[in-house]
Design an enzyme around this catalytic site. Structure first.
Site, PDB file in Angstrom:
ATOM      1  N   TYR A  55      15.969   4.761  12.443  1.00  0.00           N
ATOM      2  CA  TYR A  55      15.520   4.127  11.193  1.00  0.00           C
ATOM      3  C   TYR A  55      16.701   3.465  10.480  1.00  0.00           C
ATOM      4  O   TYR A  55      16.636   2.296  10.081  1.00  0.00           O
ATOM      5  CB  TYR A  55      14.878   5.184  10.280  1.00  0.00           C
ATOM      6  CG  TYR A  55      14.685   4.727   8.848  1.00  0.00           C
ATOM      7  CD1 TYR A  55      13.597   3.942   8.483  1.00  0.00           C
ATOM      8  CD2 TYR A  55      15.613   5.064   7.848  1.00  0.00           C
ATOM      9  CE1 TYR A  55      13.432   3.505   7.164  1.00  0.00           C
ATOM     10  CE2 TYR A  55      15.456   4.644   6.535  1.00  0.00           C
ATOM     11  CZ  TYR A  55      14.365   3.868   6.196  1.00  0.00           C
ATOM     12  OH  TYR A  55      14.207   3.440   4.904  1.00  0.00           O
ATOM     13  N   THR A  88       0.819  -1.219   0.000  1.00  0.00           N
ATOM     14  CA  THR A  88       0.000   0.000   0.000  1.00  0.00           C
ATOM     15  C   THR A  88       0.855   1.272   0.000  1.00  0.00           C
ATOM     16  O   THR A  88       0.319   2.371  -0.066  1.00  0.00           O
ATOM     17  CB  THR A  88      -0.928   0.024   1.235  1.00  0.00           C
ATOM     18  OG1 THR A  88      -0.124  -0.164   2.414  1.00  0.00           O
ATOM     19  CG2 THR A  88      -1.972  -1.075   1.173  1.00  0.00           C
ATOM     20  N   HIS A 125      13.845   7.948  -3.667  1.00  0.00           N
ATOM     21  CA  HIS A 125      13.072   7.963  -4.905  1.00  0.00           C
ATOM     22  C   HIS A 125      11.649   8.401  -4.598  1.00  0.00           C
ATOM     23  O   HIS A 125      11.077   8.045  -3.580  1.00  0.00           O
ATOM     24  CB  HIS A 125      13.139   6.625  -5.625  1.00  0.00           C
ATOM     25  CG  HIS A 125      12.926   5.447  -4.736  1.00  0.00           C
ATOM     26  ND1 HIS A 125      13.912   4.918  -3.942  1.00  0.00           N
ATOM     27  CD2 HIS A 125      11.820   4.722  -4.500  1.00  0.00           C
ATOM     28  CE1 HIS A 125      13.427   3.904  -3.260  1.00  0.00           C
ATOM     29  NE2 HIS A 125      12.152   3.768  -3.570  1.00  0.00           N
ATOM     30  N   SER A 137      18.611   0.824   2.343  1.00  0.00           N
ATOM     31  CA  SER A 137      18.495   2.273   2.125  1.00  0.00           C
ATOM     32  C   SER A 137      19.839   2.991   2.156  1.00  0.00           C
ATOM     33  O   SER A 137      20.730   2.640   2.941  1.00  0.00           O
ATOM     34  CB  SER A 137      17.602   2.846   3.232  1.00  0.00           C
ATOM     35  OG  SER A 137      17.739   4.251   3.291  1.00  0.00           O
ATOM     36  N   GLU A 187      20.232   5.629   3.562  1.00  0.00           N
ATOM     37  CA  GLU A 187      20.361   6.177   4.922  1.00  0.00           C
ATOM     38  C   GLU A 187      21.396   5.396   5.732  1.00  0.00           C
ATOM     39  O   GLU A 187      21.934   5.907   6.712  1.00  0.00           O
ATOM     40  CB  GLU A 187      19.011   6.130   5.636  1.00  0.00           C
ATOM     41  CG  GLU A 187      18.061   7.247   5.261  1.00  0.00           C
ATOM     42  CD  GLU A 187      18.541   8.609   5.732  1.00  0.00           C
ATOM     43  OE1 GLU A 187      18.642   8.824   6.946  1.00  0.00           O
ATOM     44  OE2 GLU A 187      18.809   9.472   4.879  1.00  0.00           O
ATOM     45  N   ASP A 236       6.297   2.486  -3.172  1.00  0.00           N
ATOM     46  CA  ASP A 236       7.010   1.516  -4.011  1.00  0.00           C
ATOM     47  C   ASP A 236       6.157   0.279  -4.273  1.00  0.00           C
ATOM     48  O   ASP A 236       6.211  -0.309  -5.358  1.00  0.00           O
ATOM     49  CB  ASP A 236       8.323   1.078  -3.326  1.00  0.00           C
ATOM     50  CG  ASP A 236       9.340   2.201  -3.274  1.00  0.00           C
ATOM     51  OD1 ASP A 236       8.988   3.330  -3.661  1.00  0.00           O
ATOM     52  OD2 ASP A 236      10.483   1.944  -2.844  1.00  0.00           O
TER      53      ASP A 236
END
Ligand code: NDP
Ligand code: GDR
Length: 333
Positions: free
Chosen positions: A158, A17, A188, A134, A136, A20
């Site tokens: 995270y 949902t 993205h 990621s 990150e 991506d």
């Protein structure tokens, strides 16, 4: 005469949902897959499928109830669905929120991946597995341009959780021979990006200001830079990774980095406005620890997967601003 039986491959997507999940579903449906998505129970079920509806594919995917934090639900689902490919996209994905809810983030974004890997190991060890890693994880960057060889230095709960999930994926590949790959994806975006992320916050703000629905836009650190690509391009890389004979990790990026300030300039200029007249900064949107610069080197993906980003930042931001203008206009009229 021999009968040719065409069996559709089945893909199971967690996070279907989200941004991506929606674009990946669209891609896999176009490729003839049966697409099954994990749906976590919510009292607001009516808004949950909005992105799939926006792409016009909500009726073409199957949903199954479960939660990444509930191992038994994952085991039951994999037993019933028997997927050929598994894409683990579910996460508490908003970096800023991870300081407010570090343990939940650890549970979903980190342990959630471990739960799914365990379920795969128990139920369907020959399925191919994709982990949404990621950029990150590079955090306080150790090299000016980040590739698969760059050491990690996470800067948020995270990113720490993602790093755990990333290494668990590598470990399950090496320990149990799973076909498990991680895509180290740089930022993205798209018209389906969550409204709290900076690109969408800016394009939504531009749309509101242009239509006279807002007077200004309050942001945090304008000096941070990101390597931004289009989600539609990036989900292709996920699929390509699972089509390889050998599992591996890949950086997916555009190779261009842009500051939030320049992003504002691009977005406001699209509607003929000067960002300096409208953008203000507020301490509320600064983070306890910042990732100042990210810039990816996707040459391995280009060489091994034949993948390259195809959408410029300017084209993507224009698409997002136009989509937000349409959304607000349809609310007004
Ligand atoms: P989104 O935030 O748009 O989507 C996150 C998805 O995870 C939603 O479908 C959400 O469901 C689901 N989810 C959250 N918690 C749970 C849970 N406990 N059980 C089951 N599902 C859950 O993320 P994106 O689509 O942008 O990103 C996809 C993945 O890629 C994420 O893991 C993200 O961290 C990672 N990533 C994203 C990048 C980007 O720039 N977009 C870059 C690098 C990595 P619900 O709709 O119910 O909230
Ligand atoms: P990021 O995306 O943290 O990179 O994580 P986000 O768009 O939230 O922030 C990007 C940069 O913009 C700065 N910023 C602001 N950010 C937000 N959200 N709101 C503001 O008002 C604002 N002002 C300045 C931030 O400080 C930051 O430097 C995204 C997520 O999709 C992750 O799940 C994913 O792993 C990474 O991208 C790659």
């Amino acid at each position: 005469m021999e009968l040719e039986i065409n069996v559709k491959p089945t893909a199971f997507i967690t996070g279907i949902t989200g941004q991506d999940g929606a674009y990946l579903s669209q891609l896999l449906l176009q490729k003839g897959y049966r697409v099954v998505g994990l749906l976590r129970r919510s009292a607001s079920a009516d808004v949950i499928g909005a992105r799939l509806r926006w792409l016009g594919i909500a009726d073409d995917v199957e949903m199954v109830d479960g939660n990444l934090t509930d191992l038994s639900s994952l085991i039951r689902i994999l037993e019933t669905v028997s997927p050929d490919e598994i894409y683990n996209l579910a996460a508490q994905s908003f970096v800023a929120a991870s300081w407010q809810q570090p343990l939940l983030t650890g549970n979903v974004t980190g342990m959630g991946a471990a739960n799914l890997l365990e379920a795969v190991r128990i139920v369907c060890p020959s399925s191919k597995y994709y982990q949404a890693s990621s950029s990150e994880m590079f955090g306080l960057i150790q090299e000016p341009v980040q590739s698969e060889k760059t050491p990690f230095y996470p800067r948020s709960p995270y990113a720490v959780a993602k790093l755990y999930a990333h290494w668990m994926t590598t470990n399950y590949r090496e320990s149990f021979g799973l076909h498990a790959s991680s895509g180290i994806l740089f930022n993205h975006e798209s018209p389906l990006r969550g409204i709290e992320f900076v690109t969408r916050k800016v394009t939504d703000g531009v749309a509101k200001i242009k239509l006279g629905l807002a007077k200004n836009l309050s942001l945090g650190n304008l000096n941070a830079t990101r390597d931004w690509g289009h989600a539609r391009d990036y989900v292709k890389a996920m699929w390509l990774m699972l089509q390889q004979e050998t599992p591996d990790d890949y950086v997916i990026a555009t190779g261009r980095t842009t500051s939030i300030r320049d992003l504002c300039n691009i977005a406001f200029s699209h509607v003929g406005l000067n960002y300096q007249d409208f953008v203000m900064t507020s301490q509320d949107f600064f983070r306890p620890a910042e990732v100042d610069v990210l810039l990816g080197d996707a040459s391995k993906a280009k060489q091994k997967l034949g993948w390259e980003a195809t959408t410029s930042l300017e084209d993507m931001i224009s698409e997002m601003v136009e989509a937000d203008i349409s959304r607000h206009k349809s609310k007004i009229s």
